[in-house]
Design an enzyme around this catalytic site. Structure first.
Site, PDB file in Angstrom:
ATOM      1  N   ASP A  58       0.836  -1.199   0.000  1.00  0.00           N
ATOM      2  CA  ASP A  58       0.000   0.000   0.000  1.00  0.00           C
ATOM      3  C   ASP A  58       0.878   1.259   0.000  1.00  0.00           C
ATOM      4  O   ASP A  58       1.998   1.237   0.490  1.00  0.00           O
ATOM      5  CB  ASP A  58      -0.856  -0.047   1.276  1.00  0.00           C
ATOM      6  CG  ASP A  58      -1.833   1.091   1.372  1.00  0.00           C
ATOM      7  OD1 ASP A  58      -2.704   1.196   0.498  1.00  0.00           O
ATOM      8  OD2 ASP A  58      -1.720   1.891   2.326  1.00  0.00           O
ATOM      9  N   GLU A  67       1.732  -0.008  -4.847  1.00  0.00           N
ATOM     10  CA  GLU A  67       0.668   0.928  -5.229  1.00  0.00           C
ATOM     11  C   GLU A  67       1.278   2.316  -5.420  1.00  0.00           C
ATOM     12  O   GLU A  67       1.716   2.947  -4.458  1.00  0.00           O
ATOM     13  CB  GLU A  67      -0.413   0.998  -4.153  1.00  0.00           C
ATOM     14  CG  GLU A  67      -1.540   1.952  -4.541  1.00  0.00           C
ATOM     15  CD  GLU A  67      -2.276   2.592  -3.367  1.00  0.00           C
ATOM     16  OE1 GLU A  67      -3.412   3.023  -3.558  1.00  0.00           O
ATOM     17  OE2 GLU A  67      -1.705   2.682  -2.253  1.00  0.00           O
TER      18      GLU A  67
END
Ligand code: CA
Length: 614
Positions: free
Chosen positions: A328, A357
């Protein structure tokens, strides 16, 4: 308001005295480790009242205590161990002594999984699902004692009861759909007061949230996926924790997290890393500012934090035998640390898949973090894959029928034309939407035709496709209504659901059509090597039609996307002669239609054709 929330958080950070009922070791992280690791080093974080004043020994064969590291907080002791090849699985007795006081701790050494990592590549299709919202396989864990937030299915931002068992129960459905892997939004403990269902506020890095099930249930889910030839991606967050993480009450050191006099938010500008003119203060804020008020920002420049985080990922890989990690907010932690992390993971588990990400609509920025990218400032991320947001955003505007050089299908064409920035664009993860965005179907005006065009494109262009749960039945989701509504419950996942995708009960004709279409394309793609690794050649879109070829030395597939809403379009083979040489006919795998003469044929409006050439 922010200031008040921050002050409340600061109160939690003030060390509190632990109960004086005798000395105990409250916690040892990682909770176990593995024999046969290539890197012999292991650092234990030991937590207990005044444990920092103790020494540590062990006489377990092959295991040595090399050094001890202490911080300003006497309740922590960091124990550096060396685990040589001689060590065999078993229970290591660690003896802690301080003067005449003695404590022991039994520490499990397990065998790491055999064989190379399965990894992910462009032959895969990854199904992204949110554990709280996919299926409730065990209603007895909807509420668990000790967890602050209670289940409330009536709230879009509440906990709805989905769990790991629910996912495992429906692996056969996913296998039939044609996906080859699943990516779970985070399932680690999030004992937060509100919105804990999304999982991005970790309160324990080594424990599954009990409302999803146990660590062993996760491991079992991976095993069951592997039995069906499917793989599993775990979502991890190194940038921040949740404000109710257990260590927030008694931080190992003041610099464990980035602290400011008042709440300070990141500027969300990763360009400050590669921008040669960026002000130091802006770059500092990007890295050290908090992502949100309930997400304390970890200080990855502290070597103890770095080691702690790296070991969590190694532990989950070895413990559960998982196949990939989705990291993330990839550009928000300290970049050099993240580079060392990716190297350590892929050194220990060659072929292991990590996708970072990176959420920017700019191929230049994304490519900075891409695999093997040699940046002019010397930065190398060691990251196997990145999220291709530019291609995603292009798909949102591609099928409107606009025909000028910057809109419509040219959005896709122009995004892909930037691929020279990526050393290996086949590694990019491509998608129509995800858990943070308005769903593709809603974004494109709730048109089943646009969905079919979008899916046809994303499953045949270069990269590793990711499909968000519910997309296969064109679920709606509008970000302006709140993130919770992007993550509605999957029909059929809850006992008593009147509509059930798994059994096909109660679905609309449109949902059935979308599901059949998705199943067809995914299962065709599964064994189509030319789509996995073939070269891509595309032609400048004209008249609302985009044509490209995937080809290798033995095969060629012609993809035609007609985004015009009204008219048939004539396809003239002459225009694509360079790609059609040697082929005379073909079959559209979507309609089954046979094209006997590639020199001249038509395509219906709002239609895609995927033609296997002969
Ligand atoms: Ca449940």
């Amino acid at each position: 308001m922010m200031k008040r929330i921050f002050q409340a958080l600061v109160l939690f950070m003030i060390p509190v005295l632990l109960p004086a009922k005798g000395q105990v070791i409250e916690r040892v992280d990682p909770p176990s480790w593995f024999t046969g690791m290539k890197n012999d080093a292991l650092q234990l974080m030991v937590y207990g009242r005044e444990i920092g004043s103790y020494d540590v020994k062990t006489d377990y064969p092959g295991v040595d205590v090399s050094t001890l590291v202490r911080t300003e907080n006497p309740n922590y002791l960091f124990v550096n161990l060396n685990i040589s090849d001689e060590a065999v699985p078993g229970i290591v007795t660690l003896t802690f002594t301080h003067g005449r006081q003695k404590l022991t701790h039994s520490y499990p050494l397990l065998a790491r999984p055999d064989g190379p990592a399965r990894g992910f590549n462009s032959s895969d299709v990854i199904y992204l699902l949110m554990p709280d919202r996919f299926a409730n396989g065990d209603t007895s864990n909807d509420n668990v004692a000790g967890m602050t937030e209670q289940a409330d299915r009536s709230k879009p931002g509440g906990r709805h009861g989905g769990d790991l068992k629910g996912i495992e129960d429906h692996l056969d459905y996913l296998h039939m759909l044609g996906v080859t892997g699943i990516w779970l939004n985070p399932f680690l403990e999030n004992n937060q007061q509100h919105s804990s269902y999304h999982g991005y506020s970790t309160t324990d890095f080594y424990k599954s949230d009990p409302r999803y099930g146990s660590n062993d249930e996760f491991k079992n889910l991976v095993t069951e996926a592997h039995k069906r030839g499917m793989k599993v991606v775990m979502d991890m967050i190194f940038n921040h924790t949740g404000s109710f993480h257990w260590w927030m009450k008694d931080l190992p050191s003041k610099d464990w997290i980035h602290q400011f006099d008042e709440f300070t938010r990141t500027n969300y500008r990763a360009s400050t890393y590669m921008d040669p003119y960026a002000a130091e203060s802006d770059r500092m804020l990007m890295e050290k500012g908090w992502f949100d008020v309930t997400m304390p920002d970890l200080n990855q420049s502290n070597p103890l934090v770095e080691t702690y985080l790296i070991q969590t990922s190694l532990w989950w890989i070895a413990f559960s035998d998982l196949d990939g990690i989705r990291m993330d907010t990839y550009p928000y932690p300290q970049p050099d640390m993240m580079s060392r992390w990716a190297k350590r993971v892929t050194d220990e588990f060659p072929g292991f898949f990590i996708v970072g990400e990176v959420w920017y609509d700019d191929p230049a920025q994304i490519s900075y973090w891409a695999y093997n990218k040699k940046n002019s400032d010397g930065y190398r991320s060691n990251l196997p894959s990145v999220t291709d947001f530019p291609v995603c955003f292009a798909t949102h505007r591609a099928f409107e029928g606009k025909t000028n050089p910057t809109d419509g299908l040219s959005k896709i064409y122009n995004a892909l034309s930037q691929d020279y920035l990526y050393p290996e664009p086949l590694r990019n993860v491509i998608f129509l939407d995800n858990h943070d965005m308005t769903r593709f179907y809603t974004q494109t005006g709730k048109s089943l035709e646009a969905y079919k065009l979008g899916l046809s494109f994303i499953m045949t262009t270069r990269g590793i496709p990711q499909l968000y749960y519910g997309t296969e039945i064109v679920m709606e989701g509008d970000k302006s209504l709140g993130d919770g509504r992007l993550r509605d419950d999957f029909p059929g996942g809850w006992p008593g659901d009147a509509r059930n995708v798994f059994t096909g009960t109660g679905l609309t004709e449109q949902e059935k059509e979308a599901l059949d279409f998705t199943t067809l394309i995914l299962n065709w793609r599964k064994n189509k090597e030319v789509i996995h690794t073939g070269k891509l050649k595309h032609y400048i879109p004209s008249d609302g039609v985009y044509v490209y070829f995937r080809y290798d030395c033995s095969e060629s597939v012609m993809v035609i996307i007609n985004a015009n809403s009204k008219e048939n379009r004539a396809i003239s083979g002459e225009k694509y002669a360079g790609s059609l040489e040697g082929f005379t006919s073909g079959t559209d795998i979507i309609s089954g239609r046979k094209i006997d003469d590639l020199k001249s044929f038509t395509i219906a409006p709002q239609t895609a054709m995927i033609i296997e050439l002969k």
